[in-house]
Write an enzyme that holds these catalytic residues in place. Structure first.
Site, short mmCIF file in Angstrom:
data_model
loop_
_atom_site.label_atom_id
_atom_site.label_comp_id
_atom_site.label_asym_id
_atom_site.label_seq_id
_atom_site.Cartn_x
_atom_site.Cartn_y
_atom_site.Cartn_z
N TRP A 126 2.66 6.88 11.94
CA TRP A 126 1.21 6.93 11.60
C TRP A 126 0.56 5.61 11.94
O TRP A 126 1.08 4.54 11.65
CB TRP A 126 1.01 7.21 10.11
N HIS B 244 -3.23 -10.23 8.79
CA HIS B 244 -3.64 -8.91 8.30
C HIS B 244 -4.60 -9.11 7.13
O HIS B 244 -4.31 -9.88 6.21
CB HIS B 244 -2.37 -8.19 7.85
N ASP C 25 -6.13 -3.55 1.43
CA ASP C 25 -4.91 -3.55 0.62
C ASP C 25 -4.24 -4.91 0.56
O ASP C 25 -3.20 -5.07 -0.07
CB ASP C 25 -3.91 -2.46 1.04
N ASP D 240 -6.66 -1.42 17.47
CA ASP D 240 -5.37 -1.23 16.80
C ASP D 240 -4.76 0.10 17.23
O ASP D 240 -5.30 1.16 16.91
CB ASP D 240 -5.60 -1.24 15.28
N TYR E 186 -6.24 7.31 12.83
CA TYR E 186 -6.26 6.04 12.10
C TYR E 186 -7.54 5.28 12.40
O TYR E 186 -7.96 5.18 13.57
CB TYR E 186 -5.06 5.14 12.49
N HIS F 217 -1.86 1.03 16.29
CA HIS F 217 -1.19 1.43 15.04
C HIS F 217 0.18 2.05 15.23
O HIS F 217 0.48 3.13 14.69
CB HIS F 217 -2.10 2.39 14.26
N ASN G 280 0.81 -1.21 0.00
CA ASN G 280 0.00 0.00 0.00
C ASN G 280 0.86 1.27 0.00
O ASN G 280 1.65 1.47 0.92
CB ASN G 280 -0.90 0.00 1.25
N ARG H 22 -13.28 -5.23 15.49
CA ARG H 22 -12.25 -4.28 15.87
C ARG H 22 -12.89 -2.92 15.96
O ARG H 22 -13.61 -2.50 15.04
CB ARG H 22 -11.12 -4.26 14.82
N GLU I 63 -3.52 -4.27 19.29
CA GLU I 63 -2.63 -4.47 18.14
C GLU I 63 -1.63 -3.33 17.99
O GLU I 63 -1.96 -2.17 18.18
CB GLU I 63 -3.48 -4.57 16.88
N GLU J 176 1.85 -6.96 11.08
CA GLU J 176 1.38 -6.70 9.71
C GLU J 176 2.46 -6.02 8.86
O GLU J 176 2.44 -6.15 7.64
CB GLU J 176 0.12 -5.85 9.72
N HIS K 193 -14.24 -4.47 10.89
CA HIS K 193 -13.83 -3.13 11.35
C HIS K 193 -15.09 -2.33 11.65
O HIS K 193 -16.00 -2.26 10.81
CB HIS K 193 -13.08 -2.39 10.24
N ARG L 140 0.74 -11.36 12.94
CA ARG L 140 -0.14 -10.85 11.90
C ARG L 140 0.42 -10.94 10.48
O ARG L 140 -0.23 -10.49 9.55
CB ARG L 140 -0.45 -9.39 12.21
N GLU M 299 -8.52 -11.13 10.02
CA GLU M 299 -9.06 -9.80 9.74
C GLU M 299 -9.79 -9.84 8.41
O GLU M 299 -9.30 -10.42 7.43
CB GLU M 299 -7.94 -8.77 9.68
C1 CS2 Z 1 -4.45 -1.67 9.72
C2 CS2 Z 1 -4.36 -1.45 8.25
O1 CS2 Z 1 -6.00 -3.35 9.19
C3 CS2 Z 1 -5.13 -2.97 10.02
O2 CS2 Z 1 -4.83 -3.60 11.03
O3 CS2 Z 1 -3.25 -1.58 10.41
O4 CS2 Z 1 -5.53 -0.80 7.85
C4 CS2 Z 1 -3.18 -0.64 7.78
O5 CS2 Z 1 -3.31 0.69 8.24
C5 CS2 Z 1 -3.16 -0.65 6.27
O6 CS2 Z 1 -3.22 -1.99 5.85
C6 CS2 Z 1 -1.91 -0.01 5.75
O7 CS2 Z 1 -1.84 -0.20 4.36
MG MG Z 2 -3.18 -2.89 12.03
#
Ligand code: CS2
Ligand code: MG
Length: 411
Positions: A411, A321, A325, A219, A159, A221, A37, A147, A245, A271, A122, A292, A348
């Site tokens: 991020w 993950h 993407d 998450d 995020y 992140h 991504n 999540r 996470e 991930e 999500h 992940r 996920e």
């Molecule tokens: C995130 C993702 O799904 C998750 O756990 O961490 O959305 C992540 O931000 C994206 O896959 C980044 O490309």
């Molecule tokens: Mg994640």
């Protein structure tokens, strides 16, 4: 059976995807997911300029040898671009082998050990009320684990929550796609202290509404220091999370020792990993509960199977993950592993936009909260190359985060 050609297809039905098509001299074709991504074109070049030319003419049945040919033979090892390329080639070769064997891929992995793979959705909201409605919508869709991500008072973009709105023009809850189609990354402001104060209140309200039987995930992140991660983990212990996470960046794996010693909240990481070397100590010291790394980033079926068998020695489970993407091809590879791995944890499942399936087809199914691969020989996926051309690549970047004083942050 010889490799005649390695095609690389870049298409953008809803978001950018990179797909490998390996065409053999017998006419059997295999598919692999090579999507990274925000850096898609780097993988395209690696495949087109450095992998395809050296694979033409090689024996497509020699999966393990080709994996090492591309990993050790490159000299420059590991990293997200290299390993996404290897992952896609590996996935495609396993797709071919299963087609030759006339079996769904999971049968070549030892067959089923479960009737379905528990999936998590999500749910997000700009307010707790909106979040609760979004969770209920996912339960109504059949999910049995969710999540949850929430806006943070005082921050305009966080995020997991779409900027400014969480409903599309028809009032439907908008799918959150973090990579914005733009020539440069958008920027978001972050404040860890505000986040640490707010998240426990969100979980208190969600548990008050839904009770404690619903598996809830969150998450962080990669945004916290180890001490902040310990504070968050401890503050969430009363809310009995399924997992927390990416609590902190783990270039220094031993940073998790402090977090692990201060909280019992289950931890999931990986991930952004692509090799055992990214998580060897996390696994051997049991600093995490779930790993992940998906087949799209971890070396394909070959790489992730080895990784998860190693993790099983230390009672670490999978939690691949599965955002949008990871393409439908990558998702199918994950789901075949999900039903065949003994140490499966959860999958996920962010659900691709409908437009994605104007290009891809997949026989993966979702029912009663669980994902299942189909019985089609191979991965059970296909790509319509003509339709793929209707959705040209568009630059899209993940956001960049800054603290309120302008300092760049994770991020
Ligand atoms: C995130 C993702 O799904 C998750 O756990 O961490 O959305 C992540 O931000 C994206 O896959 C980044 O490309
Ligand atoms: Mg994640």
């Amino acid at each position: 059976m010889r490799i005649d050609a390695v095609e690389v297809i870049v298409t953008s039905p809803g978001r950018n995807f990179v797909t490998v098509r390996i065409i053999t001299d017998s006419g059997i074709v295999g598919l692999g997911d090579a999507t990274v991504n925000g850096r898609e074109l780097a993988v395209v070049s690696y495949l087109e300029d450095h992998v395809g030319p050296i694979l033409r003419g090689r024996d497509a049945s020699r999966i393990e040898e080709i994996w090492h040919y591309l990993y050790r033979g490159a000299y420059w090892r590991r990293g997200p671009v290299t390993m996404a390329a290897i992952s896609a080639i590996d996935m495609a070769l396993w797709d071919i082998k299963a087609k030759v064997a006339d079996m769904p891929l999971y049968q070549l992995l030892g067959g089923r050990v479960r009737e379905g793979a528990l999936a998590y959705a999500h749910a997000f909201g700009t307010s707790t009320e909106e979040l609760i409605a979004a969770i209920q919508a996912k339960l109504d869709d059949g999910f049995q684990a969710v999540r949850i991500q929430s806006a943070v008072p005082g921050l305009d973009g966080v995020y997991g929550v779409p900027h400014g709105k969480s409903k599309d023009n028809n009032g439907a809850v908008e799918d959150y796609e973090p990579a914005h189609r733009s020539a440069k990354p958008i920027e978001e402001t972050w404040n860890s202290a505000a986040y640490l104060r707010h998240v426990p209140t969100v979980f208190a309200a969600v548990r008050e509404h839904f009770g404690f039987d619903l598996p809830l995930l969150h998450d962080a992140h990669h945004r916290l220091t180890p001490n902040e991660a310990a504070i968050l983990g401890r503050s969430l212990e009363p809310y009995d999370l399924f997992w927390l996470e990416d609590v902190t960046p783990v270039e220094q794996q031993h940073n998790l020792r402090r977090v692990r010693s201060m909280t019992t909240t289950p931890l999931a990481i990986g991930e952004v990993f692509n090799s055992i070397h990214d998580c060897y100590h996390l696994v051997t010291e049991q600093l995490i509960d779930y790993l992940r790394v998906p087949p799209t980033h971890g070396g394909g079926i070959t790489g992730v199977r080895k990784l998860m068998d190693f993790a099983a020695l230390h009672q670490v489970k999978s939690g691949f993950h599965g955002p949008t993407d990871i393409s439908p091809v990558g998702m199918a590879a994950s789901v075949h592993l999900d039903v065949a791995l003994h140490n499966f944890g959860i999958q996920e499942y962010m659900q691709h936009a409908d437009v994605t399936f104007e290009v891809f087809s997949s026989d993966v199914t979702f029912a009663n909260g669980q994902l299942n691969p189909g019985e089609t020989p191979g991965l059970g996926v296909d790509i319509d190359t003509a339709a793929a051309r209707e959705f040209p690549y568009e630059p899209a970047y993940l956001p960049v985060a800054r603290l309120q004083d302008g300092t760049i942050h994770d991020w």
